[in-house]
Scaffold this motif. Structure first.
Motif, PDB file in Angstrom:
ATOM      1  N   VAL A 367       0.769  -1.089   0.120  1.00  0.00           N
ATOM      2  CA  VAL A 367      -0.009   0.038  -0.073  1.00  0.00           C
ATOM      3  C   VAL A 367       0.897   1.197  -0.020  1.00  0.00           C
ATOM      4  N   TYR A 368       0.432   2.072  -0.819  1.00  0.00           N
ATOM      5  CA  TYR A 368       1.442   3.329  -0.957  1.00  0.00           C
ATOM      6  C   TYR A 368       0.489   4.538  -0.859  1.00  0.00           C
ATOM      7  N   HIS A 369       1.030   5.715  -0.035  1.00  0.00           N
ATOM      8  CA  HIS A 369       0.485   6.795  -0.074  1.00  0.00           C
ATOM      9  C   HIS A 369       0.751   7.792  -1.086  1.00  0.00           C
ATOM     10  N   ILE A 370      -0.175   8.148  -1.942  1.00  0.00           N
ATOM     11  CA  ILE A 370       0.524   9.177  -3.013  1.00  0.00           C
ATOM     12  C   ILE A 370      -0.358  10.515  -2.792  1.00  0.00           C
ATOM     13  N   GLN A 371       0.462  11.663  -2.680  1.00  0.00           N
ATOM     14  CA  GLN A 371       0.050  12.996  -2.533  1.00  0.00           C
ATOM     15  C   GLN A 371      -0.022  13.769  -3.911  1.00  0.00           C
ATOM     16  N   GLY A 372      -1.115  14.695  -4.114  1.00  0.00           N
ATOM     17  CA  GLY A 372      -1.238  15.544  -5.258  1.00  0.00           C
ATOM     18  C   GLY A 372      -2.056  15.159  -6.293  1.00  0.00           C
ATOM     19  N   MET A 373      -2.761  13.928  -6.021  1.00  0.00           N
ATOM     20  CA  MET A 373      -3.992  13.705  -6.704  1.00  0.00           C
ATOM     21  C   MET A 373      -5.124  14.614  -6.535  1.00  0.00           C
ATOM     22  N   ASN A 374      -5.883  15.228  -7.201  1.00  0.00           N
ATOM     23  CA  ASN A 374      -6.953  16.092  -7.323  1.00  0.00           C
ATOM     24  C   ASN A 374      -8.211  15.788  -8.309  1.00  0.00           C
ATOM     25  N   CYS A 375      -7.934  14.851  -9.108  1.00  0.00           N
ATOM     26  CA  CYS A 375      -8.936  14.642  -9.997  1.00  0.00           C
ATOM     27  C   CYS A 375      -9.035  13.030 -10.552  1.00  0.00           C
ATOM     28  N   ASN A 376      -9.747  12.747 -11.469  1.00  0.00           N
ATOM     29  CA  ASN A 376      -9.812  11.452 -12.245  1.00  0.00           C
ATOM     30  C   ASN A 376      -8.687  11.370 -12.896  1.00  0.00           C
ATOM     31  N   HIS A 377      -8.233  12.360 -13.715  1.00  0.00           N
ATOM     32  CA  HIS A 377      -7.076  12.342 -14.630  1.00  0.00           C
ATOM     33  C   HIS A 377      -5.819  12.137 -13.708  1.00  0.00           C
ATOM     34  N   VAL A 397      -5.793   2.543  -7.729  1.00  0.00           N
ATOM     35  CA  VAL A 397      -5.475   3.949  -7.060  1.00  0.00           C
ATOM     36  C   VAL A 397      -6.973   4.276  -6.596  1.00  0.00           C
ATOM     37  N   ASN A 398      -7.055   4.898  -5.369  1.00  0.00           N
ATOM     38  CA  ASN A 398      -7.996   5.297  -4.891  1.00  0.00           C
ATOM     39  C   ASN A 398      -8.222   6.875  -4.590  1.00  0.00           C
ATOM     40  N   LEU A 399      -8.888   7.790  -5.367  1.00  0.00           N
ATOM     41  CA  LEU A 399      -8.766   9.307  -4.979  1.00  0.00           C
ATOM     42  C   LEU A 399      -8.966   9.515  -3.811  1.00  0.00           C
ATOM     43  N   GLN A 400     -10.107   9.284  -3.395  1.00  0.00           N
ATOM     44  CA  GLN A 400     -10.515   9.706  -1.933  1.00  0.00           C
ATOM     45  C   GLN A 400      -9.390   9.535  -0.858  1.00  0.00           C
ATOM     46  N   THR A 401      -9.020   8.228  -0.960  1.00  0.00           N
ATOM     47  CA  THR A 401      -8.139   8.009   0.043  1.00  0.00           C
ATOM     48  C   THR A 401      -6.519   8.229  -0.129  1.00  0.00           C
ATOM     49  N   GLN A 402      -6.393   8.377  -1.429  1.00  0.00           N
ATOM     50  CA  GLN A 402      -4.944   8.880  -1.883  1.00  0.00           C
ATOM     51  C   GLN A 402      -3.966   7.540  -1.421  1.00  0.00           C
ATOM     52  N   VAL A 422       5.521  11.194 -13.011  1.00  0.00           N
ATOM     53  CA  VAL A 422       4.307  11.767 -13.441  1.00  0.00           C
ATOM     54  C   VAL A 422       3.666  12.888 -12.598  1.00  0.00           C
ATOM     55  N   GLY A 423       4.681  13.317 -11.531  1.00  0.00           N
ATOM     56  CA  GLY A 423       4.469  14.595 -10.887  1.00  0.00           C
ATOM     57  C   GLY A 423       3.740  14.589  -9.614  1.00  0.00           C
ATOM     58  N   PHE A 424       3.837  13.208  -8.943  1.00  0.00           N
ATOM     59  CA  PHE A 424       3.332  12.985  -7.476  1.00  0.00           C
ATOM     60  C   PHE A 424       4.397  12.757  -6.666  1.00  0.00           C
ATOM     61  N   THR A 425       3.701  12.511  -5.281  1.00  0.00           N
ATOM     62  CA  THR A 425       4.827  12.052  -4.290  1.00  0.00           C
ATOM     63  C   THR A 425       4.391  10.603  -3.924  1.00  0.00           C
ATOM     64  N   CYS A 426       5.137   9.709  -3.431  1.00  0.00           N
ATOM     65  CA  CYS A 426       4.675   8.380  -3.215  1.00  0.00           C
ATOM     66  C   CYS A 426       5.494   8.217  -2.105  1.00  0.00           C
ATOM     67  N   GLU A 427       4.866   7.178  -1.014  1.00  0.00           N
ATOM     68  CA  GLU A 427       5.622   6.604  -0.001  1.00  0.00           C
ATOM     69  C   GLU A 427       4.866   5.290   0.388  1.00  0.00           C
ATOM     70  N   GLU A 428       5.419   4.456   0.770  1.00  0.00           N
ATOM     71  CA  GLU A 428       5.027   3.157   1.124  1.00  0.00           C
ATOM     72  C   GLU A 428       4.654   2.991   2.639  1.00  0.00           C
ATOM     73  N   VAL A 429       3.251   2.797   2.757  1.00  0.00           N
ATOM     74  CA  VAL A 429       2.788   3.070   4.237  1.00  0.00           C
ATOM     75  C   VAL A 429       2.399   1.550   4.773  1.00  0.00           C
TER      76      VAL A 429
END
Length: 432
Positions: A367-377, A397-402, A422-429
């Motif tokens: 499971v990874y936490h991805i920051q910076g997603m704000n839309c379906n695209h 990838v779940n947009l609501q839970t990031q 592709v412009g986001f930050t990622c961290e394994e949680v």
């Protein structure tokens, strides 16, 4: 409430048309059509990027992964900056809505200003970074040559092949996905406009009478850090102009607000560098302010009447609202409810049903936490990037839970590197 409903009815016919056009563009124009013309480090690529970006219905968050994908396709840095500046400032949906609520002068001015600011910023980057871009061109080879087409280097190709299937996809994208992306910001903009109409005294902006610079600086200080989409900014600008804000200062809000926010600024700095970020930000500010001054000069010099269509649409009067606007307003509100409430629950249920499960002892779930997603695209770009990593067998990838749930043997470093590209930050949680 009357002010809010009136704004909805005024904008609804043009918003529905804009969402439809956006869906048709998505379904009938392949994503690689755009990246094909942006690779050369020359002025033509900068112009192409701006012209391609202006009609696209992408907000300042959704444009980031698209721009980063274009960069991975081999697009020049100047073309990427031009695309980053032009795309969020306007789109087919916001142009239609601008014409409906603000009149023809503003509807023509917005894409022109988007083009000029994009050319300004892209040309500066191209001139200052020509040597560096030439050195990197050999490294940033097109993804297709690497066999990585699934990574999301451009917008996904339409899945349907028949005319009926394409039309169905256009309707789904325009009236479901796009409304999920910008619907809450559109509603927020309408509510803010209604509050402004009621709460701000009509004489408030007379404090800045004769001082266009002061009003523009005030608008910039508010617009740059906050997030507002190109369409959601329209009712706010209208409400402020009805309270005395100059047309030029309102244009600054319409252009600077959608073009940048703190999230997009930080991503541009991380991916393209501090110098490019400074050029990107300066181009938006100088372009918006410069064009705002021209708009005020044209308006107060009695050359173009920017306030006429707005003054004629009194936000407090609903007696003249035509029947088709009321019907369109009802349809728009129903679609927004479907996108913002019903579809949200649907995605939660779908995410639980489609959550990948380890298929054997040789694979693991991470499971990874991805920051910076704000839309379906954004979500789709991150998901495609993860799926393209060697060793990944399934990913959701779940947009609501990031969060991203990934099955396979791929190392966490490779997953996070693909997401970062592709412009986001990622961290394994977590890991199972």
């Amino acid at each position: 409430m009357e002010s809010f409903l009136h704004l909805v009815c005024e904008m609804a016919p043009f918003l529905l048309l804009g969402f439809l056009l956006a869906g048709l563009m998505h379904a009938f124009i392949p994503g690689r059509f755009y990246s094909r013309y942006l690779s050369a480090n020359r002025f033509r690529s900068v112009v192409n990027a701006a012209l391609f970006g202006i009609p696209l219905p992408l907000c300042s968050c959704g444009v980031i992964p698209t721009a980063m994908s274009l960069r991975k396709e081999g697009a020049s840095r100047g073309a990427v900056v031009s695309f980053l500046i032009a795309t969020p400032q306007t789109g087919v949906d916001s142009i239609a809505a601008t014409y409906g609520l603000m009149g023809l002068p503003f509807a023509i001015t917005r894409p022109i200003v988007a083009l000029l600011t994009a050319l300004f910023g892209g040309t500066l980057v191209m001139a200052a970074d020509r040597r560096a871009a030439a050195q990197e061109s050999a490294v940033a080879a097109p993804c297709a040559t690497k066999g990585r087409a699934a990574q999301g280097c451009a917008a996904p190709a339409p899945t349907a092949t028949t005319l009926g299937g394409r039309l169905a996809e256009a309707l789904r994208y325009g009236f479901v996905e796009m409304m999920q992306d910008i619907g809450r910001w559109l509603v927020l903009g309408l509510l803010i406009a209604a509050v402004i109409t009621i709460a701000i005294p009509a004489s408030w902006f007379t404090l800045f009478e004769g001082n266009t610079w002061a009003s523009m600086l005030l608008v910039l200080a508010i617009a740059i850090p906050m997030y507002v989409c190109a369409t959601g900014s329209i009712p706010i600008a209208v409400a402020l102009m009805l309270k005395g804000l100059t047309p030029g200062a309102a244009l600054v809000l319409l252009m600077a607000g959608p073009a940048c926010n703190m999230a997009s600024i930080l991503v541009v700095r991380k991916v393209l560098g501090t110098r490019t970020m400074m050029v990107y930000l300066a181009s938006i500010i100088l372009g918006a302010v410069g064009c705002g001054i021209v708009v005020d000069a044209l308006h107060y010099g009695a050359v173009v009447d920017f306030l006429g269509p707005i003054s004629g649409a009194d936000a407090c009067c609903m007696a003249d609202t035509p029947w088709y606007a009321i019907v369109s307003g009802i349809v728009l509100l129903l679609l927004l409810v479907n996108a913002l409430i019903l579809q949200r629950h649907h995605h939660h249920a779908q995410g639980a049903d489609n959550e990948p499960q380890p298929s054997s002892t040789s694979t693991t779930m991470k499971v990874y936490h991805i920051q910076g997603m704000n839309c379906n695209h954004c979500r789709q770009s991150a998901e495609r990037a993860i799926l393209a990593v060697e060793g990944v067998t399934a990913a959701t990838v779940n947009l609501q839970t990031q969060e991203a749930r990934v099955e396979g043997t791929a190392p966490a470093e490779a997953i996070c590197r693909a997401v970062s590209e592709v412009g986001f930050t990622c961290e394994e949680v977590a890991a199972n």
